[in-house]
Design a protein around this motif. Sequence first.
Motif, mmCIF file in Angstrom:
data_model
loop_
_atom_site.group_PDB
_atom_site.id
_atom_site.type_symbol
_atom_site.label_atom_id
_atom_site.label_comp_id
_atom_site.label_asym_id
_atom_site.label_seq_id
_atom_site.Cartn_x
_atom_site.Cartn_y
_atom_site.Cartn_z
ATOM 1 N N ASP A 164 0.833 -1.191 0.000
ATOM 2 C CA ASP A 164 0.000 0.000 0.000
ATOM 3 C C ASP A 164 0.873 1.248 0.000
ATOM 4 O OD1 ASP A 164 -2.290 1.550 0.117
ATOM 5 O OD2 ASP A 164 -2.344 1.544 2.306
ATOM 6 N N GLY A 165 0.531 2.201 -0.839
ATOM 7 C CA GLY A 165 1.281 3.444 -0.914
ATOM 8 C C GLY A 165 2.458 3.421 -1.859
ATOM 9 N N ALA A 166 2.614 2.351 -2.633
ATOM 10 C CA ALA A 166 3.720 2.264 -3.594
ATOM 11 C C ALA A 166 3.644 3.414 -4.604
ATOM 12 C CB ALA A 166 3.685 0.928 -4.315
ATOM 13 N N LYS A 167 4.795 3.994 -4.916
ATOM 14 C CA LYS A 167 4.857 5.106 -5.868
ATOM 15 C C LYS A 167 5.150 4.642 -7.281
ATOM 16 C CE LYS A 167 4.243 8.012 -2.507
ATOM 17 N NZ LYS A 167 2.920 8.669 -2.335
ATOM 18 N N ASN A 168 5.788 3.498 -7.410
ATOM 19 C CA ASN A 168 6.118 2.969 -8.736
ATOM 20 C C ASN A 168 6.156 1.447 -8.681
ATOM 21 O OD1 ASN A 168 9.067 2.131 -8.137
ATOM 22 N ND2 ASN A 168 9.008 4.291 -7.536
ATOM 23 N N THR A 169 6.084 0.833 -9.827
ATOM 24 C CA THR A 169 6.089 -0.624 -9.908
ATOM 25 C C THR A 169 6.552 -1.058 -11.292
ATOM 26 O OG1 THR A 169 4.731 -2.619 -9.556
ATOM 27 C CG2 THR A 169 3.683 -0.795 -10.715
ATOM 28 N N GLU A 170 6.963 -2.318 -11.396
ATOM 29 C CA GLU A 170 7.265 -2.929 -12.691
ATOM 30 C C GLU A 170 6.456 -4.207 -12.800
ATOM 31 O OE1 GLU A 170 11.597 -2.189 -14.491
ATOM 32 O OE2 GLU A 170 11.673 -3.185 -12.544
ATOM 33 N N LEU A 171 6.012 -4.504 -14.005
ATOM 34 C CA LEU A 171 5.235 -5.711 -14.258
ATOM 35 C C LEU A 171 6.114 -6.730 -14.974
ATOM 36 C CD1 LEU A 171 2.596 -7.332 -14.376
ATOM 37 C CD2 LEU A 171 1.984 -6.044 -16.434
ATOM 38 N N PHE A 172 6.261 -7.918 -14.371
ATOM 39 C CA PHE A 172 7.075 -8.992 -14.956
ATOM 40 C C PHE A 172 6.178 -10.104 -15.478
ATOM 41 C CE2 PHE A 172 10.187 -6.783 -12.444
ATOM 42 C CZ PHE A 172 11.387 -6.983 -13.101
ATOM 43 N N ASP A 173 6.591 -10.674 -16.615
ATOM 44 C CA ASP A 173 5.830 -11.747 -17.262
ATOM 45 C C ASP A 173 6.696 -12.989 -17.430
ATOM 46 O OD1 ASP A 173 4.657 -9.168 -17.921
ATOM 47 O OD2 ASP A 173 3.348 -10.214 -19.314
ATOM 48 N N VAL A 174 6.140 -14.150 -17.136
ATOM 49 C CA VAL A 174 6.810 -15.429 -17.388
ATOM 50 C C VAL A 174 6.267 -15.998 -18.690
ATOM 51 C CG1 VAL A 174 7.118 -17.792 -16.575
ATOM 52 C CG2 VAL A 174 7.188 -15.900 -14.944
ATOM 53 N N ASP A 175 7.156 -16.128 -19.673
ATOM 54 C CA ASP A 175 6.763 -16.559 -21.014
ATOM 55 C C ASP A 175 7.202 -17.999 -21.274
ATOM 56 O OD1 ASP A 175 5.919 -16.401 -23.747
ATOM 57 O OD2 ASP A 175 7.996 -15.975 -24.320
ATOM 58 N N VAL A 176 6.229 -18.871 -21.535
ATOM 59 C CA VAL A 176 6.516 -20.278 -21.783
ATOM 60 C C VAL A 176 7.130 -20.488 -23.164
ATOM 61 C CG1 VAL A 176 5.450 -22.556 -22.074
ATOM 62 C CG2 VAL A 176 4.781 -21.102 -20.160
#
Length: 259
Positions: A164-176
Amino acid sequence: MRRRGWVLSAAVLIGSALQTASAATLAILGASGDELFLVDSDSAKLIDTLDLDSGSGPVVLNTMAVLPSEGRLIGVTIDKAIVEIDRSNGFVRRIATLGVVALPPSSMACDPVEKKCRLVSFFDGGQATFSPSTGQASVGKNLGYKKGGSQPKVAAIGYTNATDGAKNTELFDVDVATKSLYVQNGDGAKLSKVGKLGVNLDSLRVGFAISYNSKSKKNAAYLVFKKKLYAVDLKKGAASKGKAVGGLPAEIKAMAVLP
């Protein structure tokens, strides 16, 4: 909503008290969609098994994730109901209905900044985001590799800084398709390769989740595939040597890190 067959011994309880600050409890959804397996990330030991039930019968989930802003475990059923799962007993409570026409087998993760959840389809790379409280959804662009090529087969996704309260994030993907870890450019849907996982992924039955430690301000990523638990290096994409998880089914649907 009953626990099945797991009694914690004194030794296990003592061991839990001595765990490192990096330890996490992983909630793993079985392929049947109506069983939740709780696993300790440090020891790779099965802590508990829960049957998912609404009080009027079993509930079958398509996928699930933790909502970082509230610490709640949220799921989407096969009939598009958005539900909350009680981690203590497996009780499932309906919240809303997902406003998406089709819901193929999907991976799910909730954005700690936008406070919305994302669904990604393994089969066609389609994706959508939705409000977990109202079900209102919007469809995004289909996934593709930044450098071009064939259609990605994303089996699992996860956000960093899931608190909660995060200012930034990265989205990671696992690709088969390439057996690799990627960073996703949000709704731009372009995947940038981080590196090879080193795990022979050959199906969509992959669990992936990222834990955020508010004290150290570090992220730790975990992957589960065919009864083995791996730690994943988010900078290089490489997975550690797998630890066998006794009692875990070979086929799973999703994984989340419990707060």
